[in-house]
Design a protein around this motif. Structure first.
Motif, PDB file in Angstrom:
ATOM      1  N   SER A  14       0.842  -1.196   0.000  1.00 53.25           N
ATOM      2  CA  SER A  14       0.000   0.000   0.000  1.00 53.25           C
ATOM      3  C   SER A  14       0.879   1.248   0.000  1.00 53.25           C
ATOM      4  N   LYS A  15       0.237   2.391  -0.008  1.00 52.69           N
ATOM      5  CA  LYS A  15       0.937   3.681  -0.036  1.00 52.69           C
ATOM      6  C   LYS A  15       0.430   4.545   1.109  1.00 52.69           C
ATOM      7  N   ASP A  16       0.718   4.108   2.324  1.00 50.11           N
ATOM      8  CA  ASP A  16       0.282   4.882   3.489  1.00 50.11           C
ATOM      9  C   ASP A  16       1.000   6.223   3.573  1.00 50.11           C
ATOM     10  N   PHE A  17       2.182   6.298   3.009  1.00 52.07           N
ATOM     11  CA  PHE A  17       2.934   7.552   2.970  1.00 52.07           C
ATOM     12  C   PHE A  17       3.847   7.525   1.762  1.00 52.07           C
ATOM     13  N   ASP A  18       4.373   8.667   1.415  1.00 49.50           N
ATOM     14  CA  ASP A  18       5.254   8.767   0.256  1.00 49.50           C
ATOM     15  C   ASP A  18       6.708   8.575   0.693  1.00 49.50           C
ATOM     16  N   TRP A  19       7.430   7.706  -0.003  1.00 45.76           N
ATOM     17  CA  TRP A  19       8.804   7.411   0.385  1.00 45.76           C
ATOM     18  C   TRP A  19       9.677   8.659   0.300  1.00 45.76           C
ATOM     19  N   GLU A  20       9.446   9.519  -0.664  1.00 42.20           N
ATOM     20  CA  GLU A  20      10.246  10.735  -0.797  1.00 42.20           C
ATOM     21  C   GLU A  20      10.066  11.651   0.412  1.00 42.20           C
ATOM     22  N   ASP A  21       8.860  11.680   0.966  1.00 40.28           N
ATOM     23  CA  ASP A  21       8.642  12.463   2.183  1.00 40.28           C
ATOM     24  C   ASP A  21       9.450  11.883   3.340  1.00 40.28           C
ATOM     25  N   LEU A  22       9.454  10.552   3.444  1.00 40.62           N
ATOM     26  CA  LEU A  22      10.248   9.894   4.476  1.00 40.62           C
ATOM     27  C   LEU A  22      11.735  10.196   4.293  1.00 40.62           C
ATOM     28  N   ARG A  23      12.208  10.107   3.061  1.00 42.89           N
ATOM     29  CA  ARG A  23      13.622  10.377   2.777  1.00 42.89           C
ATOM     30  C   ARG A  23      14.010  11.784   3.236  1.00 42.89           C
ATOM     31  N   ARG A  24      13.181  12.759   2.928  1.00 50.49           N
ATOM     32  CA  ARG A  24      13.484  14.141   3.326  1.00 50.49           C
ATOM     33  C   ARG A  24      13.518  14.282   4.844  1.00 50.49           C
TER      34      ARG A  24
END
Length: 321
Positions: A14-24
Motif C-alpha cells: 500500500s501507499k500509506d505515505f510517500d517514500w520521498e517524504d520519508l527520505r526528506r
C-alpha cells in the motif's frame, strides 16, 4: 533467512505515505546522520549459515514467524499459474512463504531451500502440521546457501542453465552431450531411461526477505544463480527491506558494518535496498523488470502509542523467453 514479521494482508503493498517524504525527513534529521555517512571498511563481514542456525534454534517454536498470507495477493501470478508449475523458495526459513502456496495451488510443486538445517526441520514440521492434501508429493526441501554454492544439478543441469535443450523434446528433457576427442564428433543421448536428468528449472522463484541477509559483495552472484535455474519466461518474485525502514533506523552506530549494511546482536546481517540498487542487481544479470516499487506501510504500536513507518521493496522480474 527471513526474519520479517507479517501484518494483515490488506496493509501490504500500500501507499500509506510517500517514500520521498520519508527520505526528506530522515536526511534532514541530524540524529540519523551516521546512517548516511560513507563507510570506509573495504569489505563487510559474511553472515554464514551458523548464525542463522543459532537464530532458528532460539526460535524453534516457530512463533517468531507468521504465515505470509499476503503473498498471493501481492504476487497473483502464483495463483493464476498453470497446473503443475514448479516454484523454488530461496531462504524458506520455517516455511512461512511456502505454506500459502501449497494451500492455494493443489497441483503446484514447491521446492524450498535454506542454509540452516534447523530451519528446514522446522519448515517440515510446520508443513506436516498444516495437513495439506498430497503435500508429501508436492513439497521438496534441501539445504543450500545460494550465495556461496550452486543450486543442485537435479534442479537444473548445466545444459539447461545454458539453454542447450533439444527443442523436439518436452521442456524437462535435457540431452547429455558427449565429445569423442579421437573422432572429433559431438554425440547426444538421454542420460536416463525416461530421458530426464533434472527438473529443467522452475517456473517461479520467490526471494522473500532473503537477499538482505547476503553480504553485498556476494549479492550479484546469488541473483545470477537464481537466474540460471529459472526457465525462459520464468518469474522471480522479490520482497525485502527498503531504505529508511524503521528497522534500519533503530540500529546503533556500532552495528553498522557497511553502506546500508548492519549486523544484529546475534551475528545475522541485514541490508536495506533502494530501487536503484535492486534494479542494478536483477537487470544486471539479465532479468527484465516488470514491477519495482517501494511498499510504504504505517503501523501503530498501540501499547506505546507510536506510529512506525515500514518500507519494503517489491519487485517482479522475468527471465527473457
Amino acid at each position: 533467512m527471513s526474519i520479517e514479521k507479517s501484518v494483515a494482508a490488506d496493509e501490504y503493498h500500500s501507499k500509506d505515505f510517500d517514500w520521498e517524504d520519508l527520505r526528506r525527513d530522515i536526511e534532514s534529521d541530524p540524529s540519523f546522520s551516521f546512517h548516511l555517512s560513507p563507510f570506509l571498511q573495504s569489505s563487510s563481514p559474511s553472515s554464514d549459515s551458523q548464525a542463522w542456525s543459532h537464530f532458528h534454534s532460539r526460535h524453534s517454536t516457530g512463533k517468531f514467524f507468521k504465515e505470509r498470507r499476503y503473498l498471493l495477493k501481492e504476487f497473483p501470478d502464483l495463483l493464476s499459474c498453470d497446473d503443475y508449475s514448479k516454484v523454488l523458495e530461496v531462504g524458506c526459513g520455517n516455511g512461512s512463504t511456502v505454506l500459502p502456496i501449497l494451500r492455494a495451488k493443489e497441483k503446484t510443486s514447491v521446492y524450498a531451500c535454506d542454509c540452516s538445517v534447523e530451519a528446514l526441520e522446522r519448515a517440515m514440521q510446520n508443513i506436516a502440521d498444516a495437513d495439506i492434501e498430497n503435500v508429501i508429493y508436492r513439497y521438496h526441501q534441501f539445504c543450500c546457501d545460494f550465495s556461496v554454492a550452486q543450486f543442485p544439478k537435479w534442479l537444473a543441469c548445466d545444459l539447461c542453465r545454458t539453454k542447450r535443450v533439444e527443442k523436439s523434446l518436452p521442456y524437462y528433457t535435457c540431452i547429455k552431450y558427449e565429445v569423442n576427442e579421437s573422432e572429433g564428433t559431438l554425440t547426444s543421448s538421454p542420460p536416463n531411461k525416461d530421458g530426464r536428468c533434472c527438473l529443467g528449472g522452475v517456473d517461479f522463484l520467490t526471494l522473500i526477505f532473503t537477499l538482505s541477509a547476503v553480504s553485498p559483495e556476494r549479492m550479484m552472484t546469488a541473483v545470477r544463480e537464481c537466474f540460471s535455474v529459472l526457465k525462459p519466461g520464468g518469474l522471480l518474485l522479490f520482497r525485502d527491506y527498503g531504505l529508511y525502514d524503521m528497522t534500519m533506523l533503530r540500529f546503533e552506530p556500532e552495528k553498522r558494518v557497511g553502506f546500508r549494511h548492519y549486523m544484529r546482536a546475534d551475528g545475522t546481517l541485514s541490508y536495506f535496498f533502494d530501487l536503484v540498487c535492486a534494479r542494478d542487481l536483477f537487470v544486471g544479470v539479465g532479468f527484465i523488470e516488470l514491477e519495482l516499487e517501494y511498499c510504504c506501510v504505517k503501523s501503530v504500536n498501540r501499547r506505546k502509542g507510536k506510529s512506525m513507518r515500514r518500507v519494503w521493496v517489491h519487485g517482479k522480474f522475468q527471465k527473457p523467453s
